[in-house]
Scaffold this motif. Sequence first.
Motif, PDB file in Angstrom:
ATOM      1  N   SER A 126     -35.294 -18.261 -23.308  1.00  0.00           N
ATOM      2  CA  SER A 126     -36.694 -18.298 -23.737  1.00  0.00           C
ATOM      3  C   SER A 126     -37.327 -16.918 -23.700  1.00  0.00           C
ATOM      4  CB  SER A 126     -37.494 -19.273 -22.877  1.00  0.00           C
ATOM      5  OG  SER A 126     -37.517 -18.847 -21.533  1.00  0.00           O
ATOM      6  N   TYR A 131     -37.938 -17.208 -29.739  1.00  0.00           N
ATOM      7  CA  TYR A 131     -37.217 -18.451 -29.439  1.00  0.00           C
ATOM      8  C   TYR A 131     -37.931 -19.196 -28.331  1.00  0.00           C
ATOM      9  CZ  TYR A 131     -33.716 -21.785 -27.959  1.00  0.00           C
ATOM     10  OH  TYR A 131     -33.068 -22.946 -27.625  1.00  0.00           O
ATOM     11  N   THR A 132     -38.257 -20.427 -28.609  1.00  0.00           N
ATOM     12  CA  THR A 132     -38.842 -21.303 -27.601  1.00  0.00           C
ATOM     13  C   THR A 132     -37.934 -22.515 -27.474  1.00  0.00           C
ATOM     14  OG1 THR A 132     -41.044 -20.602 -28.279  1.00  0.00           O
ATOM     15  CG2 THR A 132     -40.892 -22.606 -26.949  1.00  0.00           C
TER      16      THR A 132
END
Length: 182
Positions: A126, A131-132
């Motif tokens: 993360s 990007y999550t």
Amino acid sequence: MENDADAWPQQDSHRRAYFSACVTLTLGVLGSSVLPIPFAISKTGVLVGCLTMLLVAWANDATSCMLIRAAAATSKPTYEALAEWAGGKPLKVFTQISLLLLLWGTLCGGLALISDVGHILVVRLSAVEGYTPPLWLNGRTCMTAVALLVLYPLCLQRRMREVRHRWPQQASEWHTMPVQCR
């Protein structure tokens, strides 16, 4: 706001995972009594504690020698087979349950370690810009995936000891498989 028990502060997660790994590996290598022994000695005193440890060491050595001699005399390679020879099916079941209870703590510690490392992996993923990870992706799901995809198939092996002997051959076959497929 995430309402997850896996959500640790970022600065604490590395230190916690390192501590968890050290404790788990220590318990796995030295046995589950490595942590309670200092406490017991602090309550009984050094002399009584050392005498108790000597008594336990002697009993462990004596019973191990008895088991080895019995296994050699009966040609039984496992605890369970030896127990069944000595006391029938009830003693075999009792031995299997005893081994499961003995190894339960090590199993739980190993799974907790996998969960902690999985959590750190998710935290690092993360941290990648843009990007999550999904909410369901945390240490517990990583641990569950490893348990189901790696540990469970290994547990289904009928002859686990043969895996050790077949592994070098299988690894070399897997390595050459892409070459053979071309």
